[in-house]
Motif scaffolding. Structure first.
Motif, mmCIF file in Angstrom:
data_model
loop_
_atom_site.group_PDB
_atom_site.id
_atom_site.type_symbol
_atom_site.label_atom_id
_atom_site.label_comp_id
_atom_site.label_asym_id
_atom_site.label_seq_id
_atom_site.Cartn_x
_atom_site.Cartn_y
_atom_site.Cartn_z
ATOM 1 N N UNK A 138 49.792 -4.872 67.392
ATOM 2 C CA UNK A 138 49.095 -5.611 68.449
ATOM 3 C C UNK A 138 50.104 -6.104 69.492
ATOM 4 N N UNK A 139 51.242 -6.624 69.013
ATOM 5 C CA UNK A 139 52.281 -7.085 69.927
ATOM 6 C C UNK A 139 52.810 -5.919 70.762
ATOM 7 N N UNK A 140 53.039 -4.814 70.069
ATOM 8 C CA UNK A 140 53.574 -3.625 70.735
ATOM 9 C C UNK A 140 52.655 -3.184 71.882
ATOM 10 N N UNK A 167 58.776 -11.720 65.047
ATOM 11 C CA UNK A 167 58.741 -10.756 63.957
ATOM 12 C C UNK A 167 58.786 -9.324 64.488
ATOM 13 N N UNK A 168 58.025 -9.105 65.541
ATOM 14 C CA UNK A 168 58.008 -7.767 66.137
ATOM 15 C C UNK A 168 59.410 -7.348 66.564
ATOM 16 N N UNK A 169 60.077 -8.286 67.275
ATOM 17 C CA UNK A 169 61.405 -7.918 67.754
ATOM 18 C C UNK A 169 62.399 -7.745 66.611
ATOM 19 N N UNK A 220 47.518 -21.313 67.227
ATOM 20 C CA UNK A 220 47.385 -20.032 67.926
ATOM 21 C C UNK A 220 48.719 -19.624 68.540
ATOM 22 N N UNK A 261 54.583 -13.778 65.446
ATOM 23 C CA UNK A 261 54.384 -12.328 65.494
ATOM 24 C C UNK A 261 55.324 -11.661 66.487
ATOM 25 N N UNK A 262 55.533 -12.379 67.575
ATOM 26 C CA UNK A 262 56.429 -11.803 68.584
ATOM 27 C C UNK A 262 57.856 -11.683 68.053
ATOM 28 N N UNK A 300 49.640 -6.815 63.102
ATOM 29 C CA UNK A 300 50.135 -7.751 64.105
ATOM 30 C C UNK A 300 51.235 -7.149 64.958
ATOM 31 N N UNK A 301 52.077 -6.413 64.286
ATOM 32 C CA UNK A 301 53.185 -5.771 64.986
ATOM 33 C C UNK A 301 52.661 -4.779 66.027
ATOM 34 N N UNK A 347 51.173 -18.694 65.799
ATOM 35 C CA UNK A 347 50.869 -17.352 65.311
ATOM 36 C C UNK A 347 51.430 -16.288 66.261
ATOM 37 N N UNK A 348 51.223 -16.540 67.520
ATOM 38 C CA UNK A 348 51.687 -15.574 68.517
ATOM 39 C C UNK A 348 53.217 -15.486 68.535
ATOM 40 N N UNK A 363 47.613 -10.577 74.432
ATOM 41 C CA UNK A 363 47.532 -10.517 72.965
ATOM 42 C C UNK A 363 46.200 -11.074 72.497
ATOM 43 N N UNK A 364 45.815 -12.185 73.080
ATOM 44 C CA UNK A 364 44.570 -12.855 72.693
ATOM 45 C C UNK A 364 43.348 -11.986 73.037
ATOM 46 N N UNK A 417 52.791 -5.660 74.728
ATOM 47 C CA UNK A 417 54.019 -5.487 75.505
ATOM 48 C C UNK A 417 53.905 -4.306 76.453
#
Lengths: 186, 352
Positions: free
Chosen positions: A127-129, B52-54, B42, B49-50, A124-125, B45-46, A183-184, A132
């Motif tokens: 995917x976000x990266x 969490x990413x940061x 959805x 994750x976001x 997931x990380x 979840x997004x 993302x989707x 971005x």
């Protein structure tokens, strides 16, 4: 408050959970040499040690985000055993050995993340990266100001040249929606 | 609800900052249709994750900083350590060299002194053997190569009944003792050894003829409990040759040869033949009997203390009645008069 009590186990764990720079630095200084020594003794380099230890710290951090997670053993024991297991599994991958290295999950914590959970988190990380990176400016900067540096909307407006905080907020949500779309689609 | 509002509420939900109104709004939206719920999940979840990413990125950055700090501190420590090491090399070696030099000097010096002491000890032990060899009794052995040998010495009267005291070593190996008066050397009277102690070196003789002496009583007394006074003037009369010889000196030590407490060291010049000579203090009391000297050393003679004489007299007084003079007739006389009075009671003895 004495320095000792400030650095009690609970404070350390809470500090890691809250992403506090000083506490992380302290825990790093206390625990890294032991683990580095272990890895060096088992065919690793200093860089390997750094990677493994940081991975272990991230696993701990992720675990701590779960309110049901409870650290049963001491912090240094936990970090050591996680690092050890990580290194052994890496060695196993490298050498293609399956059984000669014993894999003991010595200290099992309550509600600990499984290996699969961690994999999902990492995916997931990534995917976000990726999303971005595809988002482009100025959205990436606005989002990082807001989420990473925890700036207020007013500060973001000033930095980005928006007339007011409400404008910035609108812009942020636009960006967020765009990001979500990317993302989707991935 | 538009998509913007939904993502805003989802974000607030994740951060746990929903107020009651917004909460109700969200619940209303979700419960409307299954599709809405899915949409919300959805979004959730997004957003999760976001954030969490940061958060993880921040955590990683913190870890990176921590690692840098760690490395920096290690480097500083290493530099400090090298500096300390350099200082140690620079000054420590000098210090070490001087310390080692001092230690070696001390060791050698100590060893040398120790060796000297050992040498001295050996010499001393040699001396002891030499001394014991040299502690010759003051015998005057004449004609030692001939078949008939005799020994000469001195004896003095204890009382007027014919009891004499002398050194035991004189009479030890012989059976006949002849007593010769100083004034008349032609008459020799036979005497019998009635008691003696080799350790104390005292022998008691009894004249076979007590009429040999002119008077019944001796003019001097024997001080049996004489406390040794270092430096006290004393004198002695003895037959180191055929006629009587006077010797004067002082008490020089509390103990005698080999720290023997039964005797004392005196600085009276003595010669062979002086054995058995009485030692007088200036009150005219007998305080000792000359028994020996260190051969080759001047001024070191030994005298048995009268306390030992008392032991012997006590042991024989059980069988024979001994009368000891307690009246000192020469106490207040000058020395030359004292000697004049004493001389008749000093005898030369010849032992065959």
């Amino acid at each position: 408050m004495k320095k000792d009590s400030y650095l009690e186990e609970d404070n350390l764990i809470n500090g890691i959970k809250e992403n506090e720079e000083m506490i992380i630095s302290y825990v790093y200084k206390k625990n890294f040499p032991v683990i580095a020594n272990f890895i060096r003794l088992n065919g690793g380099t200093n860089d390997d040690a750094k990677d493994i230890f940081q991975e272990a710290m991230i696993i701990l951090y992720n675990n701590l985000q779960n309110p049901e997670f409870k650290l049963v053993s001491k912090l240094n024991t936990y970090l050591y055993s996680v690092s050890r297991n990580l290194w052994l599994s890496q060695l196993r991958k490298k050498c293609n050995v399956t059984d000669s290295i014993e894999d003991v999950a010595d200290y099992i914590q309550d509600n600990e993340l499984t290996f699969e959970d961690i994999e999902v988190l990492n995916l997931n990380k990534k995917r976000i990266e990726l999303s971005l990176n595809l988002l482009g400016e100025p959205c990436k900067t606005i989002l990082s100001y807001f989420y990473f540096y925890k700036w207020s909307m007013q500060e973001i407006a000033e930095a980005m040249g928006y007339t007011n905080a409400e404008n910035a907020k609108n812009q942020k949500y636009k960006c967020l929606l765009r990001l979500k779309k990317i993302y989707k689609s991935l | 609800m538009n998509t913007r509002r939904l993502i805003e509420l989802s974000e607030k939900y994740v951060n746990n900052t929903l107020n009651e109104f917004e909460h109700n709004e969200l619940i209303e939206f979700i419960s409307k249709s299954e599709e809405n719920k899915k949409l919300f999940e959805e979004n959730l979840h997004f957003v999760k994750n976001l954030t969490n990413y940061y958060n993880i990125t921040l955590f990683e950055q913190n870890l990176k900083k921590a690692h840098e700090t760690f490395e920096k501190e290690k480097y500083i420590n290493r530099i400090r350590r090298t500096k300390v090491y350099e200082l140690f090399v620079k000054y420590g070696s000098v210090a070490a060299v001087s310390v080692i030099a001092v230690l070696i000097t001390m060791y050698l010096f100590g060893w040398k002194t120790y060796k000297d002491q050992i040498n001295a000890y050996h010499q001393l032990s040699n001396k002891i053997t030499i001394i014991s060899k040299n502690q010759k009794s003051l015998w005057n052995t004449i004609f030692s190569n001939e078949e008939i040998t005799y020994t000469r010495g001195t004896a003095f009267a204890i009382n007027g009944n014919g009891l004499l005291a002398t050194s035991y070593h004189l009479v030890k190996d012989y059976d006949s003792v002849l007593v010769i008066n100083a004034s008349d050397t032609t008459v020799k009277i036979h005497a019998k050894v009635i008691a003696g102690d080799e350790k104390l070196d005292i022998a008691i003789l009894k004249l076979s003829d007590s009429s040999f002496m002119n008077v019944n009583n001796v003019p001097y007394t024997i001080n049996f409990s004489y406390p040794i006074e270092l430096g006290a003037n004393i004198y002695s009369l003895g037959f180191s040759k055929s006629s009587i010889v006077y010797g004067e000196g002082t008490v020089s030590s509390y103990t005698g040869f080999n720290e023997d407490t039964n005797s004392m060291q005196v600085s009276i010049p003595t010669n062979p033949g002086n054995s058995g000579s009485p030692v007088f203090n200036f009150k005219g009391e007998v305080i000792g009997i000359i028994c020996g000297k260190i051969y080759g050393k001047e001024g070191i003679s030994y005298a048995v203390r009268t306390i030992a004489l008392k032991d012997i007299l006590d042991s024989i007084s059980k069988t024979t009645n001994i009368k000891i003079n307690s009246k000192n007739l020469i106490k207040n006389l000058p020395k030359n008069k004292q000697i004049q009075k004493i001389i008749p009671y000093i005898f030369r003895i010849e032992i065959y």
